[in-house]
Design a protein around this motif. Structure first.
Motif, PDB file in Angstrom:
ATOM      1  N   THR A 286       0.857  -1.167   0.000  1.00 41.58           N
ATOM      2  CA  THR A 286       0.000   0.000   0.000  1.00 41.58           C
ATOM      3  C   THR A 286       0.902   1.228   0.000  1.00 41.58           C
ATOM      4  OG1 THR A 286      -0.104  -0.020   2.418  1.00 41.58           O
ATOM      5  CG2 THR A 286      -1.876  -1.149   1.231  1.00 41.58           C
ATOM      6  N   LYS A 287       0.343   2.349  -0.372  1.00 39.18           N
ATOM      7  CA  LYS A 287       1.111   3.586  -0.443  1.00 39.18           C
ATOM      8  C   LYS A 287       1.847   3.832   0.871  1.00 39.18           C
ATOM      9  CE  LYS A 287       0.498   8.428  -1.637  1.00 39.18           C
ATOM     10  NZ  LYS A 287      -0.418   9.403  -2.211  1.00 39.18           N
ATOM     11  N   GLY A 288       3.146   4.066   0.765  1.00 41.57           N
ATOM     12  CA  GLY A 288       3.974   4.334   1.929  1.00 41.57           C
ATOM     13  C   GLY A 288       4.574   3.108   2.597  1.00 41.57           C
ATOM     14  N   GLN A 289       4.137   1.914   2.220  1.00 38.13           N
ATOM     15  CA  GLN A 289       4.642   0.693   2.837  1.00 38.13           C
ATOM     16  C   GLN A 289       6.036   0.356   2.310  1.00 38.13           C
ATOM     17  OE1 GLN A 289       2.051  -2.679   2.301  1.00 38.13           O
ATOM     18  NE2 GLN A 289       3.112  -3.899   3.832  1.00 38.13           N
ATOM     19  N   GLN A 290       6.857  -0.272   3.158  1.00 35.84           N
ATOM     20  CA  GLN A 290       8.234  -0.644   2.811  1.00 35.84           C
ATOM     21  C   GLN A 290       8.462  -2.104   3.152  1.00 35.84           C
ATOM     22  OE1 GLN A 290      11.580   2.008   3.896  1.00 35.84           O
ATOM     23  NE2 GLN A 290      12.320   0.296   5.098  1.00 35.84           N
TER      24      GLN A 290
ATOM     25  N   HIS B  35      15.947   1.279  -2.172  1.00 36.21           N
ATOM     26  CA  HIS B  35      17.011   2.027  -1.501  1.00 36.21           C
ATOM     27  C   HIS B  35      17.850   1.117  -0.619  1.00 36.21           C
ATOM     28  CE1 HIS B  35      14.316   2.319   2.095  1.00 36.21           C
ATOM     29  NE2 HIS B  35      13.416   2.253   1.136  1.00 36.21           N
ATOM     30  N   ARG B  36      19.108   1.514  -0.502  1.00 39.06           N
ATOM     31  CA  ARG B  36      20.095   0.761   0.271  1.00 39.06           C
ATOM     32  C   ARG B  36      20.190   1.363   1.667  1.00 39.06           C
ATOM     33  NH1 ARG B  36      25.360  -1.047  -2.505  1.00 39.06           N
ATOM     34  NH2 ARG B  36      24.760   0.486  -4.042  1.00 39.06           N
ATOM     35  N   SER B  37      20.213   0.490   2.658  1.00 38.10           N
ATOM     36  CA  SER B  37      20.455   0.935   4.034  1.00 38.10           C
ATOM     37  C   SER B  37      21.424  -0.056   4.660  1.00 38.10           C
ATOM     38  CB  SER B  37      19.148   1.014   4.819  1.00 38.10           C
ATOM     39  OG  SER B  37      18.633  -0.285   5.038  1.00 38.10           O
ATOM     40  N   SER B  38      21.744   0.145   5.909  1.00 36.76           N
ATOM     41  CA  SER B  38      22.707  -0.746   6.566  1.00 36.76           C
ATOM     42  C   SER B  38      22.221  -2.189   6.599  1.00 36.76           C
ATOM     43  CB  SER B  38      23.007  -0.249   7.981  1.00 36.76           C
ATOM     44  OG  SER B  38      21.806  -0.185   8.728  1.00 36.76           O
ATOM     45  N   GLY B  39      20.917  -2.379   6.525  1.00 39.99           N
ATOM     46  CA  GLY B  39      20.356  -3.724   6.547  1.00 39.99           C
ATOM     47  C   GLY B  39      20.149  -4.323   5.167  1.00 39.99           C
ATOM     48  N   GLY B  40      20.665  -3.685   4.114  1.00 45.84           N
ATOM     49  CA  GLY B  40      20.496  -4.191   2.760  1.00 45.84           C
ATOM     50  C   GLY B  40      19.531  -3.340   1.958  1.00 45.84           C
ATOM     51  N   TRP B  41      18.965  -3.917   0.919  1.00 48.49           N
ATOM     52  CA  TRP B  41      18.055  -3.195   0.018  1.00 48.49           C
ATOM     53  C   TRP B  41      16.606  -3.323   0.477  1.00 48.49           C
ATOM     54  CZ3 TRP B  41      19.641   0.061  -3.659  1.00 48.49           C
ATOM     55  CH2 TRP B  41      20.962  -0.038  -4.096  1.00 48.49           C
ATOM     56  N   HIS B  42      15.847  -2.245   0.283  1.00 49.75           N
ATOM     57  CA  HIS B  42      14.432  -2.192   0.625  1.00 49.75           C
ATOM     58  C   HIS B  42      13.659  -1.584  -0.536  1.00 49.75           C
ATOM     59  CE1 HIS B  42      16.451  -2.347   4.523  1.00 49.75           C
ATOM     60  NE2 HIS B  42      15.354  -2.907   4.972  1.00 49.75           N
TER      61      HIS B  42
ATOM     62  N   GLN C 135      19.889   4.939  -3.881  1.00 50.59           N
ATOM     63  CA  GLN C 135      18.455   4.978  -4.127  1.00 50.59           C
ATOM     64  C   GLN C 135      18.186   4.941  -5.629  1.00 50.59           C
ATOM     65  OE1 GLN C 135      16.212   7.859  -1.464  1.00 50.59           O
ATOM     66  NE2 GLN C 135      18.224   8.809  -1.493  1.00 50.59           N
ATOM     67  N   ILE C 136      17.152   4.211  -5.994  1.00 51.81           N
ATOM     68  CA  ILE C 136      16.662   4.227  -7.374  1.00 51.81           C
ATOM     69  C   ILE C 136      15.171   4.507  -7.290  1.00 51.81           C
ATOM     70  CG2 ILE C 136      16.390   2.941  -9.520  1.00 51.81           C
ATOM     71  CD1 ILE C 136      18.674   1.107  -8.511  1.00 51.81           C
TER      72      ILE C 136
ATOM     73  N   VAL D 176      15.558   6.626 -11.914  1.00 50.88           N
ATOM     74  CA  VAL D 176      16.530   7.670 -11.635  1.00 50.88           C
ATOM     75  C   VAL D 176      17.397   7.191 -10.475  1.00 50.88           C
ATOM     76  CG1 VAL D 176      16.880  10.112 -11.120  1.00 50.88           C
ATOM     77  CG2 VAL D 176      14.817   9.392 -12.359  1.00 50.88           C
ATOM     78  N   LEU D 177      18.706   7.144 -10.705  1.00 46.27           N
ATOM     79  CA  LEU D 177      19.657   6.677  -9.700  1.00 46.27           C
ATOM     80  C   LEU D 177      20.196   7.864  -8.917  1.00 46.27           C
ATOM     81  CD1 LEU D 177      19.581   4.600 -12.133  1.00 46.27           C
ATOM     82  CD2 LEU D 177      21.804   3.846 -11.322  1.00 46.27           C
ATOM     83  N   PHE D 178      20.220   7.718  -7.601  1.00 40.40           N
ATOM     84  CA  PHE D 178      20.665   8.804  -6.729  1.00 40.40           C
ATOM     85  C   PHE D 178      21.819   8.355  -5.835  1.00 40.40           C
ATOM     86  CE2 PHE D 178      16.381  10.062  -7.755  1.00 40.40           C
ATOM     87  CZ  PHE D 178      16.445  11.444  -7.822  1.00 40.40           C
TER      88      PHE D 178
END
Length: 193
Positions: A6-10, A162-169, A110-111, A54-56
């Protein structure tokens, strides 16, 4: 079947057993909404939506992949080609973007995936639009985000990986916007980084 977002869910993109994903595919599908009126069945409708990635690096755009630029500078992100009519809807993908997560440069964190109507048709003319993330190695759908309702807008910021310390989300954004290309959407994208 994967998670319906749903919108906003990760969600985390780590495989069961703690293994990271290697290559994912962001697929986009849509159908033209049926026309109304006496002549509606006599004319076929085509809807041309365009998927972009778009890659950031932080908040700075560093590369982009879209219908006029099918491969990122380093080759880690590839667009499979432009679909000018749509029609997959709830089935297969009309456009796809492949992301090799292991080959992405370390500074890319981030993509953002967008979809826009280059011809200016609004989402009121579209139905059954979705984006979904697939494990390219196994073909398993990991997550799906379905656009609900139409609208007078011509674009949508669909999702970001997006990449974080725990991997990709993956995060479902689902933000309506207006613009014919990803460049037109950059101010709206900025608020989701």
């Amino acid at each position: 079947m994967g998670v319906t977002l749903t919108k906003g869910q990760q969600i985390s993109l780590e495989k069961s057993g703690g293994q990271p994903l290697s290559v994912v595919r962001m697929g986009l599908g849509w159908q033209a909404a049926p026309r109304k009126g006496f002549l509606a069945k006599l004319t076929a409708r085509e809807i041309d939506l365009d998927a972009s990635a778009v890659l950031f690096a932080g908040n700075e755009p560093v590369d982009v992949v879209f219908f006029q630029r099918l491969i990122s500078d380093d080759g880690s992100v590839r667009h499979t080609g432009d679909n000018l009519v749509g029609s997959a809807g709830q089935g297969g993908d009309d456009e796809s973007i492949l992301v090799d997560l292991l080959r992405l440069p370390a500074h890319v964190d981030q993509i953002v995936f967008t979809v826009n109507s280059f011809t200016g048709q609004t989402f009121a003319e579209v139905q059954n639009a979705f984006c979904r993330l697939i494990d390219e190695k196994t073909g398993q759908e990991l997550a799906r985000y379905t656009l609900s309702g139409g609208g007078s807008y011509t674009a949508q910021i669909m999702a970001k990986v997006h990449r974080s310390s725990g991997g990709w989300h993956m995060s479902a954004i689902g933000e309506p916007a207006n613009g014919r290309t990803f460049q037109d959407l950059m101010p709206a994208i900025a608020s989701h980084l």
